[in-house]
Scaffold this active site. Structure first.
Site, mmCIF file in Angstrom:
data_model
loop_
_atom_site.group_PDB
_atom_site.id
_atom_site.type_symbol
_atom_site.label_atom_id
_atom_site.label_comp_id
_atom_site.label_asym_id
_atom_site.label_seq_id
_atom_site.Cartn_x
_atom_site.Cartn_y
_atom_site.Cartn_z
ATOM 1 N N SER A 137 7.165 0.659 -3.733
ATOM 2 C CA SER A 137 7.534 0.173 -2.405
ATOM 3 C C SER A 137 8.897 0.700 -1.991
ATOM 4 O O SER A 137 9.771 0.933 -2.843
ATOM 5 C CB SER A 137 7.571 -1.357 -2.482
ATOM 6 O OG SER A 137 8.233 -1.882 -1.375
ATOM 7 N N TYR A 162 10.384 -9.547 -6.511
ATOM 8 C CA TYR A 162 9.286 -8.625 -6.177
ATOM 9 C C TYR A 162 9.795 -7.180 -6.224
ATOM 10 O O TYR A 162 9.211 -6.323 -6.901
ATOM 11 C CB TYR A 162 8.706 -8.941 -4.786
ATOM 12 C CG TYR A 162 7.815 -7.834 -4.282
ATOM 13 C CD1 TYR A 162 6.555 -7.635 -4.846
ATOM 14 C CD2 TYR A 162 8.242 -6.946 -3.290
ATOM 15 C CE1 TYR A 162 5.743 -6.592 -4.423
ATOM 16 C CE2 TYR A 162 7.438 -5.906 -2.858
ATOM 17 C CZ TYR A 162 6.192 -5.735 -3.428
ATOM 18 O OH TYR A 162 5.393 -4.690 -3.026
ATOM 19 N N LYS A 166 9.017 -3.896 -9.022
ATOM 20 C CA LYS A 166 8.590 -2.520 -8.728
ATOM 21 C C LYS A 166 9.556 -1.525 -9.372
ATOM 22 O O LYS A 166 9.151 -0.496 -9.910
ATOM 23 C CB LYS A 166 8.526 -2.293 -7.207
ATOM 24 C CG LYS A 166 7.441 -3.086 -6.525
ATOM 25 C CD LYS A 166 6.053 -2.568 -6.912
ATOM 26 C CE LYS A 166 4.940 -3.465 -6.445
ATOM 27 N NZ LYS A 166 3.627 -3.103 -6.942
HETATM 28 P P1 NAD Z 1 -2.887 -7.464 -1.715
HETATM 29 O O1 NAD Z 1 -2.337 -8.744 -2.212
HETATM 30 O O2 NAD Z 1 -3.650 -7.473 -0.445
HETATM 31 O O3 NAD Z 1 -3.801 -6.782 -2.837
HETATM 32 C C1 NAD Z 1 -3.564 -6.926 -4.208
HETATM 33 C C2 NAD Z 1 -4.917 -7.253 -4.854
HETATM 34 O O4 NAD Z 1 -4.734 -7.345 -6.269
HETATM 35 C C3 NAD Z 1 -5.487 -8.584 -4.381
HETATM 36 O O5 NAD Z 1 -6.851 -8.414 -4.072
HETATM 37 C C4 NAD Z 1 -5.323 -9.529 -5.581
HETATM 38 O O6 NAD Z 1 -6.336 -10.486 -5.642
HETATM 39 C C5 NAD Z 1 -5.349 -8.543 -6.740
HETATM 40 N N1 NAD Z 1 -4.582 -8.939 -7.930
HETATM 41 C C6 NAD Z 1 -3.309 -9.370 -7.988
HETATM 42 N N2 NAD Z 1 -2.953 -9.582 -9.254
HETATM 43 C C7 NAD Z 1 -4.022 -9.270 -10.027
HETATM 44 C C8 NAD Z 1 -4.275 -9.276 -11.424
HETATM 45 N N3 NAD Z 1 -3.356 -9.671 -12.305
HETATM 46 N N4 NAD Z 1 -5.492 -8.903 -11.857
HETATM 47 C C9 NAD Z 1 -6.458 -8.509 -10.985
HETATM 48 N N5 NAD Z 1 -6.276 -8.479 -9.661
HETATM 49 C C10 NAD Z 1 -5.067 -8.851 -9.187
HETATM 50 O O7 NAD Z 1 -1.672 -6.419 -1.626
HETATM 51 P P2 NAD Z 1 -1.638 -4.999 -0.920
HETATM 52 O O8 NAD Z 1 -0.892 -5.122 0.342
HETATM 53 O O9 NAD Z 1 -2.985 -4.409 -0.926
HETATM 54 O O10 NAD Z 1 -0.699 -4.229 -1.950
HETATM 55 C C11 NAD Z 1 -1.226 -3.369 -2.952
HETATM 56 C C12 NAD Z 1 -0.070 -2.847 -3.772
HETATM 57 O O11 NAD Z 1 0.855 -2.167 -2.920
HETATM 58 C C13 NAD Z 1 0.732 -3.916 -4.487
HETATM 59 O O12 NAD Z 1 1.138 -3.430 -5.727
HETATM 60 C C14 NAD Z 1 1.924 -4.111 -3.580
HETATM 61 O O13 NAD Z 1 3.032 -4.597 -4.284
HETATM 62 C C15 NAD Z 1 2.154 -2.698 -3.084
HETATM 63 N N6 NAD Z 1 2.879 -2.634 -1.797
HETATM 64 C C16 NAD Z 1 2.393 -3.312 -0.719
HETATM 65 C C17 NAD Z 1 3.091 -3.261 0.490
HETATM 66 C C18 NAD Z 1 2.615 -4.026 1.697
HETATM 67 O O14 NAD Z 1 3.420 -4.219 2.636
HETATM 68 N N7 NAD Z 1 1.360 -4.424 1.771
HETATM 69 C C19 NAD Z 1 4.268 -2.512 0.608
HETATM 70 C C20 NAD Z 1 4.711 -1.823 -0.517
HETATM 71 C C21 NAD Z 1 4.005 -1.899 -1.717
HETATM 72 N N1 UFG Z 2 10.075 -10.051 11.237
HETATM 73 C C1 UFG Z 2 10.313 -10.940 12.271
HETATM 74 N N2 UFG Z 2 9.523 -12.046 12.342
HETATM 75 C C2 UFG Z 2 8.515 -12.297 11.467
HETATM 76 C C3 UFG Z 2 8.291 -11.386 10.421
HETATM 77 C C4 UFG Z 2 9.093 -10.272 10.325
HETATM 78 O O1 UFG Z 2 11.214 -10.742 13.089
HETATM 79 O O2 UFG Z 2 7.848 -13.337 11.603
HETATM 80 C C5 UFG Z 2 10.910 -8.838 11.154
HETATM 81 C C6 UFG Z 2 11.703 -8.746 9.870
HETATM 82 O O3 UFG Z 2 12.929 -9.422 10.008
HETATM 83 C C7 UFG Z 2 11.852 -7.230 9.713
HETATM 84 C C8 UFG Z 2 10.546 -6.683 10.308
HETATM 85 O O4 UFG Z 2 10.046 -7.715 11.145
HETATM 86 O O5 UFG Z 2 12.916 -6.764 10.497
HETATM 87 C C9 UFG Z 2 9.504 -6.348 9.258
HETATM 88 O O6 UFG Z 2 9.309 -7.460 8.406
HETATM 89 P P1 UFG Z 2 8.064 -7.552 7.389
HETATM 90 O O7 UFG Z 2 8.163 -8.878 6.720
HETATM 91 O O8 UFG Z 2 6.809 -7.221 8.091
HETATM 92 O O9 UFG Z 2 8.330 -6.352 6.370
HETATM 93 P P2 UFG Z 2 9.560 -6.052 5.389
HETATM 94 O O10 UFG Z 2 10.128 -4.749 5.819
HETATM 95 O O11 UFG Z 2 10.476 -7.193 5.301
HETATM 96 O O12 UFG Z 2 8.842 -5.928 3.978
HETATM 97 C C10 UFG Z 2 7.591 -5.281 3.804
HETATM 98 C C11 UFG Z 2 6.823 -5.969 2.679
HETATM 99 C C12 UFG Z 2 7.463 -5.698 1.354
HETATM 100 C C13 UFG Z 2 7.662 -4.231 1.145
HETATM 101 C C14 UFG Z 2 8.426 -3.624 2.294
HETATM 102 C C15 UFG Z 2 8.481 -2.139 2.133
HETATM 103 O O13 UFG Z 2 6.750 -7.348 2.899
HETATM 104 O O14 UFG Z 2 6.604 -6.157 0.344
HETATM 105 O O15 UFG Z 2 7.775 -3.929 3.524
HETATM 106 O O16 UFG Z 2 9.301 -1.593 3.100
HETATM 107 F F1 UFG Z 2 8.362 -4.028 0.004
#
Ligand code: NAD
Ligand code: UFG
Length: 349
Positions: A137, A162, A166
């Site tokens: 991330s 979190y 990572k």
């Molecule tokens: P998500 O929560 O939608 O998907 C994760 C999936 O993994 C879920 O279906 C959950 O049930 C499953 N899971 C969690 N722990 C498990 C375990 N121990 N065993 C088996 N299954 C398990 O999340 P996502 O948004 O799809 O994110 C996928 C990956 O990308 C994650 O590693 C997350 O940290 C990373 N990531 C996500 C974002 C974001 O904004 N969505 C940003 C940066 C990185």
């Molecule tokens: N924000 C608001 N109101 C809300 C939610 C968010 O104003 O209700 C703002 C936040 O302050 C920020 C922007 O919208 O400025 C984006 O916020 P998000 O929560 O959507 O995303 P973040 O950038 O905080 O974090 C996300 C994921 C993390 C990941 C990261 C990677 O939640 O898991 O992106 O850049 F690590």
């Protein structure tokens, strides 16, 4: 006969093990991989997803994945999966991802996000499968020294468990590669994935009130939530609200195909790529883009900053473009339309 054997070998090469296959990014990646002809073995424990996602994947792609319900921490289950299937590569999406939750549940986060990867790596090593794509991330950059952020930018200074989880896994992967150069590892640092599959059948389904901006905006638009709280308008950014690099989840999913091709081509290596669009949009710009794309109103109120937020974060993704021949192509309008379409579908079903 020789030809059949050759085809058989190629097909075997293509079986990919996807952990967290029913989650937001994992499910979209399954669809893109199936479309590209890969076979998938999937694992999920449904801690943050639903079994119905498997139906969505099947409806969109017309194909099924071989699915195991269970936990990535369960070493015996992983052994079974690797024994029963010809796996050539792993894409690891399984993790907990809520920044806020991680602050109150650090032990759970470190176990699920770090210990589970160690379990996976040890089973991969035992089976001599040394090809991995890991979901990291942008959060590993902490407060960025400069934008756009390149892969060479300093990492660390994460402000929550979190993000630190990572960072720890990235270090583990670097140490692993140093100890054994047979590994092929691709670390993808995602910026802010939003949107949904164009079909509206799969998308981001947070449990309860969403913590992230786009699902929150969508639920305000469908009137499931009253208004959006904009967390701060006094940042040093174009309009005072937080700036992020939002990327369509389907673009992100497609990058994994490029990652798989890269790993199949390389003899060994550890590769790190930022995945973003290179564009930074503020919260207010996102609200207006959503309103314009979907012809809806998104009421909002300016409120206090959210603790732990940074002002600005967007990617330099030119390394992925140069080395993977990948570039995000879907627009902000696509992201807004697809997110809303999915939220409306979900509400009505
Ligand atoms: P998500 O929560 O939608 O998907 C994760 C999936 O993994 C879920 O279906 C959950 O049930 C499953 N899971 C969690 N722990 C498990 C375990 N121990 N065993 C088996 N299954 C398990 O999340 P996502 O948004 O799809 O994110 C996928 C990956 O990308 C994650 O590693 C997350 O940290 C990373 N990531 C996500 C974002 C974001 O904004 N969505 C940003 C940066 C990185
Ligand atoms: N924000 C608001 N109101 C809300 C939610 C968010 O104003 O209700 C703002 C936040 O302050 C920020 C922007 O919208 O400025 C984006 O916020 P998000 O929560 O959507 O995303 P973040 O950038 O905080 O974090 C996300 C994921 C993390 C990941 C990261 C990677 O939640 O898991 O992106 O850049 F690590």
């Amino acid at each position: 006969m020789e030809n059949f054997k050759k085809i058989g070998r190629i097909l075997k090469m293509k079986k990919i093990f996807i952990t967290g296959c029913c989650g937001y990014i994992g499910s979209h990646t399954c669809v893109e991989l199936l479309d590209a002809g890969y076979e998938i073995v999937g694992l999920d424990n449904f801690s943050n997803s639903k079994p119905s996602v498997l139906d969505g994947i099947k409806k969109i792609s017309g194909k099924t994945i071989k699915f195991y319900e269970g936990d990535m921490l369960d070493k015996d289950l992983l052994e079974t999966i690797f024994n029963e299937n010809e796996i050539s590569m792993v894409m690891d999406f399984a993790a907990f991802k809520s920044v806020g939750d991680s602050v109150s549940k650090p032990i759970e986060y470190y176990i699920n996000n770090v210990s589970s990867v160690l379990t996976l790596l040890s089973v991969m090593k035992e089976h001599n499968i040394k090809s991995l794509i890991f979901s990291s991330s942008a959060t590993v950059y902490g407060t960025p020294e400069f934008v756009p952020i390149t892969e060479e930018s300093k990492t660390g200074g994460t402000t929550n468990p979190y993000g630190t989880s990572k960072l720890f896994v990235e270090q583990i992967l670097k140490d692993l590669y140093k100890s054994d150069n047979d590994w092929k590892i691709c670390i993808f640092r995602y910026f802010n994935p939003i949107g949904a599959h164009q079909s509206g059948l799969i998308g981001e389904e947070p449990n309860g009130k969403p913590a992230n901006l786009m699902p929150y905006i969508s639920m305000v638009a469908t009137k499931e939530l009253e208004y959006l709280s904009v967390f701060g308008d006094d940042y040093d950014t174009k309009d005072g609200t937080g700036v992020r690099d939002y990327i369509h989840v389907v673009d992100l999913a497609r990058a994994h195909i490029k990652g798989a091709e890269k790993l199949n081509k390389e003899k060994s290596g550890l590769f790190i790529y930022n995945l973003g669009t290179g564009e930074g949009y503020s919260v207010l710009e996102m609200i207006h883009a959503f309103e314009n794309a979907n012809h809806v109103k998104v009421p909002y109120k300016i409120e206090a900053r959210r603790p732990g937020d940074i002002a600005e974060c967007f990617a330099d993704s030119s390394k992925a473009e140069k080395e993977l021949n990948w570039k995000a192509t879907l627009t902000l309008e696509d992201m807004c339309k697809d997110a809303y379409n999915f939220t409306k579908n979900r509400k009505n079903n």
